[in-house]
Design a protein around this motif. Sequence first.
Motif, mmCIF file in Angstrom:
data_model
loop_
_atom_site.group_PDB
_atom_site.id
_atom_site.type_symbol
_atom_site.label_atom_id
_atom_site.label_comp_id
_atom_site.label_asym_id
_atom_site.label_seq_id
_atom_site.Cartn_x
_atom_site.Cartn_y
_atom_site.Cartn_z
ATOM 1 N N ASP A 178 0.822 -1.208 0.000
ATOM 2 C CA ASP A 178 0.000 0.000 0.000
ATOM 3 C C ASP A 178 0.855 1.256 0.000
ATOM 4 O O ASP A 178 0.396 2.330 -0.356
ATOM 5 C CB ASP A 178 -0.919 0.020 1.231
ATOM 6 C CG ASP A 178 -1.999 -1.051 1.148
ATOM 7 O OD1 ASP A 178 -2.321 -1.474 0.017
ATOM 8 O OD2 ASP A 178 -2.500 -1.469 2.214
ATOM 9 N N LEU A 179 2.124 1.115 0.412
ATOM 10 C CA LEU A 179 2.998 2.275 0.483
ATOM 11 C C LEU A 179 3.612 2.604 -0.871
ATOM 12 O O LEU A 179 3.859 3.749 -1.190
ATOM 13 C CB LEU A 179 4.109 2.029 1.509
ATOM 14 C CG LEU A 179 3.639 1.722 2.935
ATOM 15 C CD1 LEU A 179 4.846 1.619 3.852
ATOM 16 C CD2 LEU A 179 2.664 2.758 3.434
ATOM 17 N N ALA A 180 3.886 1.597 -1.681
ATOM 18 C CA ALA A 180 4.541 1.828 -2.956
ATOM 19 C C ALA A 180 3.638 1.582 -4.151
ATOM 20 O O ALA A 180 3.938 2.011 -5.263
ATOM 21 C CB ALA A 180 5.783 0.929 -3.072
ATOM 22 N N GLY A 181 2.507 0.872 -3.941
ATOM 23 C CA GLY A 181 1.616 0.599 -5.037
ATOM 24 C C GLY A 181 2.028 -0.647 -5.807
ATOM 25 O O GLY A 181 3.073 -1.223 -5.588
ATOM 26 N N VAL A 182 1.177 -1.083 -6.712
ATOM 27 C CA VAL A 182 1.426 -2.263 -7.526
ATOM 28 C C VAL A 182 2.062 -1.833 -8.838
ATOM 29 O O VAL A 182 1.584 -0.917 -9.494
ATOM 30 C CB VAL A 182 0.122 -3.042 -7.786
ATOM 31 C CG1 VAL A 182 0.392 -4.271 -8.635
ATOM 32 C CG2 VAL A 182 -0.545 -3.442 -6.472
ATOM 33 N N GLN A 183 3.119 -2.519 -9.229
ATOM 34 C CA GLN A 183 3.826 -2.167 -10.446
ATOM 35 C C GLN A 183 3.824 -3.346 -11.404
ATOM 36 O O GLN A 183 3.857 -4.509 -11.004
ATOM 37 C CB GLN A 183 5.272 -1.770 -10.132
ATOM 38 C CG GLN A 183 5.388 -0.579 -9.186
ATOM 39 C CD GLN A 183 6.830 -0.171 -8.982
ATOM 40 O OE1 GLN A 183 7.648 -0.269 -9.870
ATOM 41 N NE2 GLN A 183 7.134 0.290 -7.786
ATOM 42 N N THR A 184 3.787 -3.043 -12.708
ATOM 43 C CA THR A 184 3.828 -4.059 -13.738
ATOM 44 C C THR A 184 5.260 -4.556 -13.907
ATOM 45 O O THR A 184 6.201 -3.764 -13.883
ATOM 46 C CB THR A 184 3.323 -3.487 -15.077
ATOM 47 O OG1 THR A 184 2.004 -2.960 -14.892
ATOM 48 C CG2 THR A 184 3.288 -4.572 -16.144
ATOM 49 N N VAL A 185 5.413 -5.858 -14.086
ATOM 50 C CA VAL A 185 6.737 -6.439 -14.250
ATOM 51 C C VAL A 185 7.377 -5.909 -15.530
ATOM 52 O O VAL A 185 6.784 -5.957 -16.605
ATOM 53 C CB VAL A 185 6.645 -7.976 -14.297
ATOM 54 C CG1 VAL A 185 8.002 -8.593 -14.599
ATOM 55 C CG2 VAL A 185 6.104 -8.499 -12.974
ATOM 56 N N PRO A 348 9.138 7.237 -2.735
ATOM 57 C CA PRO A 348 7.888 6.639 -3.225
ATOM 58 C C PRO A 348 6.939 6.191 -2.121
ATOM 59 O O PRO A 348 5.720 6.163 -2.319
ATOM 60 C CB PRO A 348 8.386 5.429 -4.040
ATOM 61 C CG PRO A 348 9.774 5.764 -4.431
ATOM 62 C CD PRO A 348 10.331 6.582 -3.309
ATOM 63 N N ALA A 349 7.469 5.851 -0.946
ATOM 64 C CA ALA A 349 6.604 5.332 0.117
ATOM 65 C C ALA A 349 5.823 6.426 0.835
ATOM 66 O O ALA A 349 4.830 6.118 1.502
ATOM 67 C CB ALA A 349 7.431 4.562 1.134
ATOM 68 N N THR A 350 6.249 7.681 0.716
ATOM 69 C CA THR A 350 5.588 8.732 1.501
ATOM 70 C C THR A 350 4.137 8.941 1.071
ATOM 71 O O THR A 350 3.274 9.230 1.905
ATOM 72 C CB THR A 350 6.356 10.058 1.376
ATOM 73 O OG1 THR A 350 6.482 10.414 -0.014
ATOM 74 C CG2 THR A 350 7.740 9.928 1.974
ATOM 75 N N LEU A 351 3.867 8.794 -0.227
ATOM 76 C CA LEU A 351 2.481 8.941 -0.691
ATOM 77 C C LEU A 351 1.595 7.870 -0.083
ATOM 78 O O LEU A 351 0.465 8.156 0.360
ATOM 79 C CB LEU A 351 2.431 8.872 -2.217
ATOM 80 C CG LEU A 351 1.035 9.001 -2.858
ATOM 81 C CD1 LEU A 351 0.419 10.348 -2.508
ATOM 82 C CD2 LEU A 351 1.123 8.818 -4.371
ATOM 83 N N GLY A 352 2.088 6.634 -0.018
ATOM 84 C CA GLY A 352 1.322 5.565 0.602
ATOM 85 C C GLY A 352 1.129 5.769 2.089
ATOM 86 O O GLY A 352 0.064 5.462 2.629
ATOM 87 N N ILE A 353 2.149 6.307 2.777
ATOM 88 C CA ILE A 353 2.014 6.584 4.210
ATOM 89 C C ILE A 353 0.970 7.658 4.447
ATOM 90 O O ILE A 353 0.143 7.550 5.364
ATOM 91 C CB ILE A 353 3.375 6.990 4.801
ATOM 92 C CG1 ILE A 353 4.375 5.831 4.730
ATOM 93 C CG2 ILE A 353 3.219 7.451 6.253
ATOM 94 C CD1 ILE A 353 5.770 6.196 5.179
ATOM 95 N N ARG A 354 0.986 8.689 3.634
ATOM 96 C CA ARG A 354 -0.028 9.753 3.769
ATOM 97 C C ARG A 354 -1.430 9.188 3.557
ATOM 98 O O ARG A 354 -2.368 9.526 4.289
ATOM 99 C CB ARG A 354 0.241 10.873 2.766
ATOM 100 C CG ARG A 354 1.464 11.709 3.067
ATOM 101 C CD ARG A 354 1.614 12.862 2.070
ATOM 102 N NE ARG A 354 2.838 13.606 2.285
ATOM 103 C CZ ARG A 354 2.997 14.580 3.181
ATOM 104 N NH1 ARG A 354 1.967 14.933 3.938
ATOM 105 N NH2 ARG A 354 4.145 15.206 3.299
#
Length: 482
Positions: A178-185, A348-354
């Motif tokens: 949830d902090l970094a989101g899902v990314q496509t391989v 990148p993790a700060t958006l998920g933390i917010r």
Amino acid sequence: MKLTISQMMALGAIGTAVIVFLAMMNWRRAVHAALIVALLEGAIRKWVFPQGSELVYFFKDIILLGAYIKFFMFPDPDVRCWRLRVPGTFIACVSLILVFFGALNPNIGSAVLAVYGLKIYLWYIPLAFMVPLLFRDEQHLTTLFFRYSLFAIPICLLGVAQFFAGPDSPINTYATSDLAGVQTVATFGAGQAARARITGTFSYIGGHNIFVVLFFIISLCLFLGMEGRRKLVLLFGNLPLLLANAFMTGSRYTVFSLLGIAAIVGLTASMSRVGKARNTFIYMLIGFIVAAGGVTVFAGKAIDAFQTRNKTAGDTFEGRVLSHPLIAVTAAAKAVDFMGFGIGTSHPATLGIRRALKLSNPKRECPYYDSEIGQCMAELGWPAFLLWYAFRTMMLMDCWASFRRSPPSIFRSLALGFTCFHLLQYSGQMVLNHTANLFLCATWGFCLIPRLESLVHRPRRARQVRQSGVTLTRQPAMRGSR
């Protein structure tokens, strides 16, 4: 079952207390455990415990917290009888500047994010002061490094399996968070022959790239500095697999870094001895032939896919190494003021933390650049940025000084390799890649071994142990504690 934020926090609090207590019982084993967890945490996040990805992300940090408490607040007798000569005033100034100009920046708008920003910059620095006291002597040092290097074999074999499995395989995935989101391989290669860019046991490609470069350095330096049959494991196991994995990542940085390291170490070995082994240049030449031959025979498809990516990429290796950092820091210098946008605001993790904690957005969004050096400039502002990279320069110079001042030994061989590692990462990632951050601080700490000084003097003659080119006095009180 997906855990809620409150459940994760409760589980995290209980787990933290237990792990910290266990780590305090033996800080050396805790450091060893943290270094092993750094290699395996991505696999746990991806396949074993994906619903607790955030908790696993902090696992090694919690282990180190217990080790820090024990080492600095309740040191053992063998720790108190040594002093490490480091510029403590300068390191304290760097930390204070990051606090005042980075963490206390009102643009962040959250104490939680300010603490997280300090964590990604400073958390692994204390580890460097502990590493010099991990080893009893050079034989113990060699044994620990050799055993650690063996992790390269299963991790690289997994990388080979990922390359041939295809992009849609379950073993080719990134850590969901949830902090970094899902990314496509990510893939590389042409058309239907496209292959997944491997990640091994790491959460993302960047962590595996750091692993391949660092373990290639360790394996190569041990190969040049050791005697005995263990060299064959490095020659026919580690080195070919690491070189093959470099091509399978599709990263030009990784491939060219390995070639550059081999050239630098080979040139140094031909001009002067770096390890105790004789005929190091001949061994180097044999190792290169075996590794290159093995990759050509067993990883030809990886080389073809890499060549396709190298030709079709929209930029060049030279551009990413030189032009991109320069462009990024120039653009950030124009956009930033004296204070910057706040420490950690571009991570990148700060958006998920917010989002997870329902925190308000910063007053001014931090711009993003395709280079960490630009990100640091934007986050920190001029004073903190200059001091941070002065600290990075000090780390590099300490590694170089350790190599220059040491006689032929395993230590000298590794100090040369770690100097190359810090030089390669100087304009690359450190704070945006927690794997790189941990290993940069650990390798810097290893190169601080010559700065150890014994504070214990006994009237009777003590046994002298030659450790990594530095004479250390081993006191009787230290035997049982280690």
